[in-house]
Every structure is written in C-alpha cells, then in structure tokens.
Scaffold this active site. Structure first.
Site, PDB file in Angstrom:
ATOM      1  N   SER A   1      47.042 -36.267 -20.406  1.00 44.79           N
ATOM      2  CA  SER A   1      46.978 -36.559 -21.845  1.00 44.79           C
ATOM      3  C   SER A   1      47.455 -35.338 -22.596  1.00 44.79           C
ATOM      4  O   SER A   1      47.389 -34.207 -22.075  1.00 44.79           O
ATOM      5  CB  SER A   1      45.521 -36.851 -22.230  1.00 44.79           C
ATOM      6  OG  SER A   1      45.362 -36.853 -23.636  1.00 44.79           O
TER       7      SER A   1
ATOM      8  N   TYR B   1      36.532 -34.351 -23.354  1.00 41.80           N
ATOM      9  CA  TYR B   1      37.725 -35.038 -22.823  1.00 41.80           C
ATOM     10  C   TYR B   1      38.837 -34.034 -22.538  1.00 41.80           C
ATOM     11  O   TYR B   1      39.496 -34.082 -21.488  1.00 41.80           O
ATOM     12  CB  TYR B   1      38.173 -36.098 -23.837  1.00 41.80           C
ATOM     13  CG  TYR B   1      39.378 -36.901 -23.418  1.00 41.80           C
ATOM     14  CD1 TYR B   1      39.399 -37.591 -22.213  1.00 41.80           C
ATOM     15  CD2 TYR B   1      40.494 -36.983 -24.248  1.00 41.80           C
ATOM     16  CE1 TYR B   1      40.519 -38.337 -21.835  1.00 41.80           C
ATOM     17  CE2 TYR B   1      41.608 -37.736 -23.891  1.00 41.80           C
ATOM     18  CZ  TYR B   1      41.611 -38.407 -22.682  1.00 41.80           C
ATOM     19  OH  TYR B   1      42.716 -39.136 -22.317  1.00 41.80           O
TER      20      TYR B   1
HETATM   21  C1  8X3 Z   1      44.811 -39.760 -25.543  1.00 41.85           C
HETATM   22  C2  8X3 Z   1      45.269 -38.778 -26.546  1.00 41.85           C
HETATM   23  O1  8X3 Z   1      44.671 -37.642 -28.763  1.00 41.85           O
HETATM   24  O2  8X3 Z   1      43.137 -39.356 -27.997  1.00 41.85           O
HETATM   25  O3  8X3 Z   1      44.648 -39.247 -24.273  1.00 41.85           O
HETATM   26  O4  8X3 Z   1      43.210 -37.213 -26.907  1.00 41.85           O
HETATM   27  S1  8X3 Z   1      43.989 -38.232 -27.573  1.00 41.85           S
END
Ligand code: 8X3
Length: 244
Positions: free
Chosen positions: A129, A142
């Site tokens: 990502s 994340y």
């Molecule tokens: C998705 C991109 O901007 O939501 O992996 O982290 S974000």
C-alpha cells in the site's frame, strides 16, 4: 499449464486479479477464508478454491499441499486495515490483527510456497500500500503493518538474488472496493463513503488487477521491484482532488 495462487481472493483486488489471471490462461487457486465466495469464483473461472486463513499454520500447509511442487505466480493480496484512530487511542487488538495478517500471514504463505515458486522460476507480487511509504494521521497501525510487509519484500529480494524467482511489490493508493473501507470502519457505511466523497474516479479493483497481472507476466528476466498506483485525483497521500 501455468498456475497462480491469489490470497484474499474472495473480494476486491484479489477476486479481480483471479479473474484476470484466469482470462490470461492461468489455472488460479483462489485462497480465502470465505469458502462460499471462493467456491463461486473458482466455478466461474474454472479454478480451484482453497479455504485458507493466512494466520493459520494448518490452513497454509493445506494451501501448500494443494499447490504441490510448482507455482508460477503468487499474489499476496490478503490483508487490510482496521480503524483510523490516533496513536493516543490505539486499539492494540486491531493493530495485532493487522500485523498478524498483512505482515505475518503474508510471510507464512510466502515461506510455504517459496520452494514451488523457485522450482517454476516464478514471481511473487506483494500487494502492500502507499501506507507503507510513510505514516498518516490515524494510520499508524496499518502503516506499520504494511511497512513491515515491505521490509519482507526488500529482504527477500536480496536473499534470493541468485535464485530464479522474482520478488515484486505493488503499492495501491485510493482504491474503491466493496469492502476495504467498510472493514476499516467496522461496517459503518457513512464513514466508508466519506473516504471517497467527491473524488472523481478512485481506482477500481480491476485497475489494480490489471497492473498486478502486467507485473506478473513480464519476461522472466524483468523484475518490477515496486510500482505505485494511484488515481489521477490523488497527487499524494493527502493531496486529493474532491469535487464539491
Ligand atoms: C490503502 C491506501 O491511503 O487507505 O491501502 O492507506 S490508504
């Protein structure tokens, strides 16, 4: 026949990639937790469904058994985001789940399938990502999980520099899929819709699948180390054009 494994194939980027690989002639092993979904997909694309939670040693061993001794393409797609709370309010259970899936689960699958990939002179596409690039407000858990996954990609490519296997990474930015934002916000449709509000054309799962399949189908001497893909309206993580 060339064979591909796609994890997280039950929806979104994974399902779109499985469909596109099948259309290119691959026998696709669709791996995910939701058996009903991957069975339907496997039937549609004449592939194979393997129920697999990538956090389970037993499930991943079962996936490796189903693959056997030769694998051309592994798309490490399973994973996702949970929550958007600041570090001061971090939900560490959610962080743990993100690390268990994005980082450790992906590594578990990679370890298990590596011999078959090397045997076939194959290619791995890690779906990380743009969150792996740097932190953003509310994204620490994340971002950390995806940055950790990127560290695996980088080390693995160095460790296998003399082996006939390609290690590649695709980093999607804003992609509107059925589930990514909904999962992040525990089913809250308002919050999920707000992520994309006013953005003229977020990427679709098919856009990302198209790039993944392109990466996976380059000649055997061509390694796409890392590819960042964003919608035109997203010039950078925080710089998103929205129509009012
Ligand atoms: C998705 C991109 O901007 O939501 O992996 O982290 S974000």
């Amino acid at each position: 026949m060339t064979t591909a494994v796609v994890t997280g194939a039950s929806s979104g980027i994974g399902a779109a990639t499985a469909r596109l690989l099948a259309a290119q002639g691959y026998r696709v092993i669709c791996a995910a937790r939701r058996a009903d979904r991957i069975r339907a997909l496997a039937e549609e694309i004449d592939g194979v469904a393997i129920e697999c939670d990538i956090t389970s040693d037993d499930d991943v061993a079962g996936l490796a058994d189903a693959v056997g001794g030769s694998l051309d393409v592994l798309v490490n797609n399973a994973g996702g985001a949970l929550g958007l709370e600041p570090v001061a309010e971090a939900d560490l259970d959610a962080w743990s789940t993100m690390v268990q899936t994005n980082l450790l689960g992906t590594t578990r699958v990679t370890k298990a399938l590596l011999p078959a990939l090397v045997g076939a002179r194959g290619v791995i596409v890690f779906v990380t990502s743009t969150a792996a690039d740097s932190g953003y407000e509310g994204g620490a858990g994340y971002c950390a999980a995806k940055a950790g996954e990127r560290a695996v990609v980088e080390s693995l490519r160095l460790e296998l520099y003399d082996q006939p296997v390609r290690i590649t990474e695709i980093c999607p930015g804003m992609v509107r899929t059925d589930e990514f934002a909904l999962t992040r916000f525990e089913g809250d449709e308002e919050k999920a819709a707000a992520v994309y509000r006013g953005v003229p054309d977020p990427l679709t799962a098919e856009d990302v699948a198209d790039a993944i399949v392109w990466m996976a189908t380059r000649p055997a001497h061509v390694n796409i180390d890392r590819l960042t893909i964003r919608p035109r309206a997203q010039a950078a993580q925080h710089k998103v054009y929205r129509e009012s």
